[in-house]
Design a protein around this motif. Sequence first.
Motif, short mmCIF file in Angstrom:
data_model
loop_
_atom_site.label_atom_id
_atom_site.label_comp_id
_atom_site.label_asym_id
_atom_site.label_seq_id
_atom_site.Cartn_x
_atom_site.Cartn_y
_atom_site.Cartn_z
N PRO A 152 -85.28 24.29 -3.35
CA PRO A 152 -86.57 23.75 -3.68
C PRO A 152 -87.50 24.01 -2.56
N GLU A 153 -87.35 24.27 -1.31
CA GLU A 153 -87.99 24.68 -0.22
C GLU A 153 -88.36 26.07 -0.25
N ARG A 154 -89.57 25.99 0.64
CA ARG A 154 -89.65 27.69 0.82
C ARG A 154 -88.94 28.27 2.02
N THR A 155 -88.37 27.49 2.89
CA THR A 155 -87.66 27.81 4.15
C THR A 155 -86.32 27.23 4.07
N LEU A 156 -85.16 28.47 4.25
CA LEU A 156 -83.87 27.93 4.47
C LEU A 156 -83.34 28.56 5.82
N ALA A 157 -83.17 27.56 6.54
CA ALA A 157 -82.38 28.27 8.30
C ALA A 157 -80.85 27.69 8.09
N VAL A 158 -80.09 28.70 7.98
CA VAL A 158 -78.48 28.51 8.12
C VAL A 158 -78.07 29.08 9.59
N GLY A 159 -77.36 28.47 10.28
CA GLY A 159 -76.79 28.78 11.58
C GLY A 159 -77.51 28.31 12.83
N LYS A 160 -78.76 28.16 12.91
CA LYS A 160 -79.39 27.43 13.94
C LYS A 160 -78.92 25.98 14.21
N LYS A 161 -78.52 25.20 13.27
CA LYS A 161 -78.23 23.92 13.44
C LYS A 161 -76.68 23.59 13.51
N ARG A 162 -76.02 24.58 14.22
CA ARG A 162 -74.38 24.42 14.19
C ARG A 162 -74.54 23.38 15.33
#
Length: 568
Positions: free
Chosen positions: A56-66
Amino acid sequence: MVLSLVSLCAKEVVSDHSSSPRWLGSVPRELYAPLLEAAFSNCRPLAIGDLVQRWPERTLAVGKKRRPGQTPPNRLCVQALLLAVVRGLAERRCALQVLDLSGLQSEDECVEDSMGGWSLTVALCSMVLQAKLAAQKGARKDVERERKRSLENERNRGDSASKRDRGSGGLEVEMGIEAREEEEEEVEEEGKKREGGGEQAVMGVRRRMEMQKRNGAAVEQDGGGSSDCESNPNPVLVHICADLFVNARSWERVRGALTSKGPLSLHCRYLRVEELPAPSVAALLSLLPKQGLLGLDIRYSSLGVSGLALLLPLLAPFPHLRSLKLHYCNLDLHRLVPGQEGALKDMSQGLCGLKGLRELCLTALRLPGHLRLLLSSLSQPLEVLELPYLSLTPADLAYLSCSPHASSLRRLDLSENRLDESSLPSLRRLFSQASLSLSQLSLCGCGLSDGLLGALLPSLSCCRALRSLRLALNPLSLAGLLSLVRTAAGIPSLQLLQYPNALEEYEAGLPPVPSSAQLLDWPLSEEVELRDAILFQLEELVRQSGRARDLMLTSDLFNFTKDLVEVE
């Protein structure tokens, strides 16, 4: 780590995929992130696909929050993520516009079922190209559907005209010649009105056939081929930011993805290149957007001085480039080559153009006596400087200790550079300048004996920000090792000490002053009791100093946790 209530509930929700149709339609948008994190943590690729396809959001960040110690995502989970992004292009409920996969790849080959940098790069490029082909196929279907719709409309209008023609013929018999003439006049006037308004008029069988033939040819010219679809691609729907790993096997696919004009656009954050010649690297740099590149890592490429002189000026247009790493690029200034000095000056000028550079790593470039020429051209002080296997001279260390970089260094690696007594004054001054900023220091394999290290320990103890100290493969006796641990325990900020094995732990026959290569290859003693006794003494020193919980000691060269080192 204690999980929150939201995390526990999210784990339970994604554990049963058969229940997803019930909660997908009603889950609030603020719960998508914890649900996706739980799906990655518990390896639930089907749940990942459902969530990303409806993101539902414009941005998806995967990997940085590990988090530290958290394993990288499973290969199946990453593949499910990429597949869901493509499927989400046709999903109206998906609002995704920017997908950030920086840091998603696993650099640890020992992690089972993880996706390395090369595999992730190939998968990303394949996804971009497949999305382009799917968009072109969809565009061709739309054109063909529109052509069929036009033909069907013409056919329907033709049937109506035929009925009117037949109806007018029946009226002609009944009404006589006068009525037939009036009917033809009305039809003719109606046709003129329709033609004046831009609509297709139908007046008799011959007129209808002529118009069908002309309209069919126009539709075929507009939508019959795929060239128009390819020259007018769909607008970019999702921008993908990622770290790319390119070598000779993936070069063509990466180039195709970067030049692709489709619904997915690929942007590079950190570029790692292996075994590519300088012209290929230059061609790759020309394809990258100038605003996105943050780091460049070139490894095992036979560049030489001329190749680096060619590439460095090409990096100046990248304003946000912060990191440059050159590892084993076949640069050896021990050998005199015609035109070498001119190429070195070109390298220096190329570094001068990198206004945002903060990290410089030069491994095994063999640049004795040329450190001033390279570093003095930088407009801003460095925060990270790695110079292993560089054959540094005392003059190089003297310049570094007095340079503007000394007081801003956070990470310094001087491993495998032979240090002696002539280097001690420069090293003391360097550690004094960097005492407030230096957090990671590596002096592995530098030939530091008991006397040399003892002369450096007072300066090291003044580095109050030091968190990691690596001194493996140095010829220290047990006495020197105990002195090192005692000093390390007195540095409050230190969390990791990688120490060398004491000389007493090796088999007999080791030279009095062994090199790092000899220490690496020489077998350790089979007397386990001796090694255990030495380890007990070291740990006892740490316990007596009250640092048993927050100071980690290790003599392992490879298999030790790097979480304490990497987290800044």
